[in-house]
Design an enzyme around this catalytic site. Structure first.
Site, PDB file in Angstrom:
ATOM      1  N   GLY A  20       0.783  -1.231   0.000  1.00 43.84           N
ATOM      2  CA  GLY A  20       0.000   0.000   0.000  1.00 43.84           C
ATOM      3  C   GLY A  20       0.818   1.286   0.000  1.00 43.84           C
ATOM      4  CG  ASN A  22       1.775   3.174  -5.823  1.00 47.75           C
ATOM      5  OD1 ASN A  22       2.177   4.210  -6.342  1.00 47.75           O
ATOM      6  ND2 ASN A  22       2.349   1.999  -6.028  1.00 47.75           N
ATOM      7  CG  MET A  95      -1.545  -8.597  -6.082  1.00 48.49           C
ATOM      8  SD  MET A  95      -0.513  -7.930  -7.395  1.00 48.49           S
ATOM      9  CE  MET A  95       0.313  -9.430  -7.896  1.00 48.49           C
ATOM     10  CB  ILE A  97      -8.607 -10.404 -13.213  1.00 47.90           C
ATOM     11  CG1 ILE A  97      -7.177 -10.948 -13.290  1.00 47.90           C
ATOM     12  CG2 ILE A  97      -9.126  -9.906 -14.544  1.00 47.90           C
ATOM     13  CD1 ILE A  97      -6.237 -10.206 -14.185  1.00 47.90           C
ATOM     14  CG  LEU A  98     -11.149  -4.992 -11.435  1.00 47.03           C
ATOM     15  CD1 LEU A  98     -11.137  -3.515 -11.849  1.00 47.03           C
ATOM     16  CD2 LEU A  98     -11.630  -5.146 -10.005  1.00 47.03           C
ATOM     17  CG  ASN A 112      -3.397  -0.984 -12.726  1.00 47.86           C
ATOM     18  OD1 ASN A 112      -3.238  -1.077 -11.504  1.00 47.86           O
ATOM     19  ND2 ASN A 112      -2.790  -1.797 -13.576  1.00 47.86           N
ATOM     20  CG  HIS A 114       1.996  -2.521 -15.305  1.00 47.71           C
ATOM     21  ND1 HIS A 114       1.606  -3.724 -14.753  1.00 47.71           N
ATOM     22  CD2 HIS A 114       3.006  -2.804 -16.159  1.00 47.71           C
ATOM     23  CE1 HIS A 114       2.349  -4.695 -15.259  1.00 47.71           C
ATOM     24  NE2 HIS A 114       3.203  -4.158 -16.121  1.00 47.71           N
ATOM     25  CD  GLU A 179       4.981   1.641  -9.110  1.00 46.16           C
ATOM     26  OE1 GLU A 179       3.897   1.461  -8.554  1.00 46.16           O
ATOM     27  OE2 GLU A 179       5.782   0.716  -9.327  1.00 46.16           O
TER      28      GLU A 179
END
Ligand code: GRF
Length: 193
Positions: A20, A22, A95, A97-98, A112, A114, A179
């Site tokens: 966490g 980010n 982690m 997938i929606l 998102n 990456h 990031e």
């Protein structure tokens, strides 16, 4: 783009699975005057995610949903987002997938981050693959989420140079630092006309 700005900050949920860091940078950003967003909900699929401490620290609601199949929690998640009037979603180390249905419902409102220069190195284990290919540069990307993995429209990227003795860990650390700057910048970019 479907996001509209009123006088209030845009209620945002951050989805996490792990550390966490980010999330932390997004919370800090959200508290500044120039931020168009407020962080109102933290969603985690992992009850042990370290990032959940920021929920406590900053008094942000959290929702933990443990699942294998996203479909099994989709309705509950949508209900929670609607109940909290969430208008934007930031995936930050999430982690799972929606589903297509979920992505369609929130189309143009899910971001998102990456850890690669997309479209290169989609998916997992990016840093090792970058090093194995002797790349000279890597970086990070903030993008909109569509139904194909790490393939939505790119909002912003930051490039970093790969040093001679770079390791997977040193590269991960260097990129993560970028990031934390890039995600807030990308959000500002979306809302600047
Ligand atoms: C980041 O490298 C992000 O790009 C990737 O997962 C990592 C999450 O780190 N999707 P953190 O949980 O935000 O510290």
């Amino acid at each position: 783009m479907v996001i509209s700005i009123g006088p209030d900050k845009i209620k945002t949920a951050v989805f996490i699975s792990g550390t966490g860091s980010n999330l932390k940078s997004l919370i800090k950003f959200s508290k500044t005057d120039r931020s168009p967003i407020s962080i109102d909900l933290i969603v985690s699929n992992n009850p042990k995610a370290k990032g959940l401490i920021y929920g406590k620290k900053y008094k942000i609601r959290k929702k933990i949903l443990i699942f294998n199949d996203f479909n099994s929690i989709e309705n509950e998640l949508i209900y929670t987002l609607e109940k909290n009037q969430i208008k934007m979603i930031c995936l930050a180390g999430f982690m799972k997938i929606l589903s297509k249905n979920f992505i369609q419902k929130f189309e143009g409102k899910i971001l998102n981050i990456h850890p690669s220069l997309l479209p290169k190195y989609k998916g997992l284990n990016t840093h090792q693959r970058v090093l194995d290919n002797n790349e000279k540069f890597s970086g990070c990307t903030v993008h909109f989420v569509n139904s194909r993995l790490d393939s939505g429209k790119i909002i912003l990227q930051k490039k970093v140079k790969i040093l001679k003795n770079e390791t997977k860990n040193s590269l991960a650390k260097k990129i993560l630092k970028q990031e934390h700057r890039l995600y807030p910048k990308a959000i500002l970019k979306i809302f600047s006309f």
